[in-house]
Write a protein that holds these residues in place. Sequence first.
Motif, mmCIF file in Angstrom:
data_model
loop_
_atom_site.group_PDB
_atom_site.id
_atom_site.type_symbol
_atom_site.label_atom_id
_atom_site.label_comp_id
_atom_site.label_asym_id
_atom_site.label_seq_id
_atom_site.Cartn_x
_atom_site.Cartn_y
_atom_site.Cartn_z
ATOM 1 N N SER A 131 11.226 -120.664 37.534
ATOM 2 C CA SER A 131 11.264 -121.041 36.124
ATOM 3 C C SER A 131 9.889 -121.094 35.470
ATOM 4 N N THR A 132 9.892 -120.807 34.167
ATOM 5 C CA THR A 132 8.696 -121.067 33.353
ATOM 6 C C THR A 132 8.754 -122.501 32.816
ATOM 7 N N ASN A 134 11.752 -124.609 31.428
ATOM 8 C CA ASN A 134 13.008 -125.165 30.908
ATOM 9 C C ASN A 134 14.186 -125.030 31.869
ATOM 10 N N ASN A 237 13.098 -113.591 29.863
ATOM 11 C CA ASN A 237 13.789 -112.883 30.948
ATOM 12 C C ASN A 237 15.005 -112.120 30.423
ATOM 13 N N ALA A 238 15.302 -112.306 29.149
ATOM 14 C CA ALA A 238 16.311 -111.523 28.402
ATOM 15 C C ALA A 238 17.765 -111.913 28.673
ATOM 16 N N THR A 374 14.662 -122.251 20.621
ATOM 17 C CA THR A 374 15.250 -122.425 21.953
ATOM 18 C C THR A 374 14.896 -123.719 22.670
HETATM 19 N N1 F0G Z 1 12.677 -119.877 24.797
HETATM 20 C C1 F0G Z 1 12.475 -120.834 25.701
HETATM 21 C C2 F0G Z 1 12.062 -122.178 25.211
HETATM 22 C C3 F0G Z 1 12.635 -120.554 27.073
HETATM 23 O O1 F0G Z 1 12.438 -121.511 27.963
HETATM 24 C C4 F0G Z 1 12.999 -119.251 27.472
HETATM 25 C C5 F0G Z 1 13.147 -118.923 28.882
HETATM 26 C C6 F0G Z 1 13.216 -118.304 26.477
HETATM 27 C C7 F0G Z 1 13.048 -118.646 25.150
HETATM 28 C C8 F0G Z 1 13.628 -116.919 26.780
HETATM 29 O O2 F0G Z 1 14.960 -116.832 27.199
HETATM 30 O O3 F0G Z 1 14.578 -115.785 29.394
HETATM 31 O O4 F0G Z 1 16.843 -115.878 28.386
HETATM 32 O O5 F0G Z 1 15.090 -114.401 27.418
HETATM 33 N N2 F0G Z 1 12.824 -119.671 29.827
HETATM 34 C C9 F0G Z 1 13.088 -119.403 31.242
HETATM 35 C C10 F0G Z 1 12.770 -120.617 32.076
HETATM 36 C C11 F0G Z 1 12.570 -118.126 31.750
HETATM 37 O O6 F0G Z 1 12.489 -120.476 33.271
HETATM 38 O O7 F0G Z 1 12.839 -121.719 31.565
HETATM 39 P P1 F0G Z 1 15.418 -115.663 28.152
#
Ligand code: F0G
Length: 416
Positions: A131-132, A134, A237-238, A374
């Motif tokens: 994870s990054t 979240n 990560n889409a 998000t």
């Molecule tokens: N916005 C936030 C706040 C996120 O944490 C993430 C992804 C995205 C946008 C992008 O979403 O990956 O579905 O395209 N976070 C992931 C994580 C990778 O590990 O929390 P995505």
Amino acid sequence: MAYQRCIKCGTEYRIDEIVYFCKKCGDILEIKYEQCELVEAVRNSEWRKIPLSVWRYRHFMPVDDTAKIISLNEGGTGFHLCERLAKHLGLRRLYIKNEGENPTGSFKDRGMTVGVTKAVELGVKSVICASTGNTSASLAAYAAKGGLQCAVVIPSGKIAYGKLSQAMIYGAKVIQVRGNFDESLDAVLKLSEKHRSIYLLNSINPFRIEGQKSLGYEICDQLNQEAPERIIVPVGNAGNISAIWKGFKEFHDLDLIKALPKMTGIQAAGSAPIAQAIKNGSDTIVPVSAPETVATAIRIGAPVSWKKALKAIRKSGGTAETVTDEEILDAQKLLARIEGLFVEPASASSIAGLIKLVENGVIDRDERVVCVTTGHGLKDPDTAVKMSEKPVEVNSEISAIEEALGLKKQVAILAR
Ligand code: F0G
């Protein structure tokens, strides 16, 4: 009966089989339903009476035993009509779907309630993700609620403090790797193939996507059974843009909405393989080996769901754009200051992208636009503090505070 299906070769897998990639061609999977069952679900269920939430749509989810649902009351997030920001940009109608209002402060909770419920249904005892930030916070919380052991693998020093504190307090085993997110994901993919008892809950897990598709459903319901003309989503990560598109598509196929929105993905300039592929008209992405951005949540160079995302963007007639760190931070500040919405930098990329696309004339000022923010701003307090004006420190005396507020002169004039 729902089943899993390879997005490339169409090979089908049972819903209770633990499989992350197609055994024939290696591509990722999606959940499919018999259309007649969904039609039946729409006709029979009283779902419209259930308050807005992920589980309002349980008849559209691949969960058999609703008694086993692991929920923290996710979904049902605010749909904010942003008149001041719309006016500022010269737009007719602008909404923000604010996913920071979820239980752990991001959209990930929509996917985790379904993913962890599936884990419990499957009888697994431990779960893992890379994870990054979240995803790790969300998985840790739902694993705690479901009584599962949880491990999260994160890039060392590259996740925002709020998110790290969440994973830690929820009791996950936190592993920091010397490497970036893409390397962390690669490692947990290999680990979960090797140790089959550890269930992987990154967004390649198609049950996660099922939960997240409720974001699309909710927007339709919040617009009284209509889709907006355009949805703008930050892309890392889409998985999320693919999930939202799936939600809209399913509602459209069920005739619950008449039109589909243009899916518009925004990436940070230093981590933008999908936006580059869209700009170049390419059918494949060129991974970025050293992704970099202040929006650490989307600091991803090799998005695993790129194929689903390119399809969603192209089929919907949407587009993708890149935004610089400066544009992201400016948008974050603007949104907080004129709409009272504090979102984390990755989330603000959707606003930065909106601003750019309106300026470039790609977005028509008459379009009804929904930006998805998000994650909550408190996820990354350090960045917010760094880019804001420093607090003024004075003695606890009225005169000192008056001086700091610039009231001293006015008071003097009034006293005359
Ligand atoms: N916005 C936030 C706040 C996120 O944490 C993430 C992804 C995205 C946008 C992008 O979403 O990956 O579905 O395209 N976070 C992931 C994580 C990778 O590990 O929390 P995505």
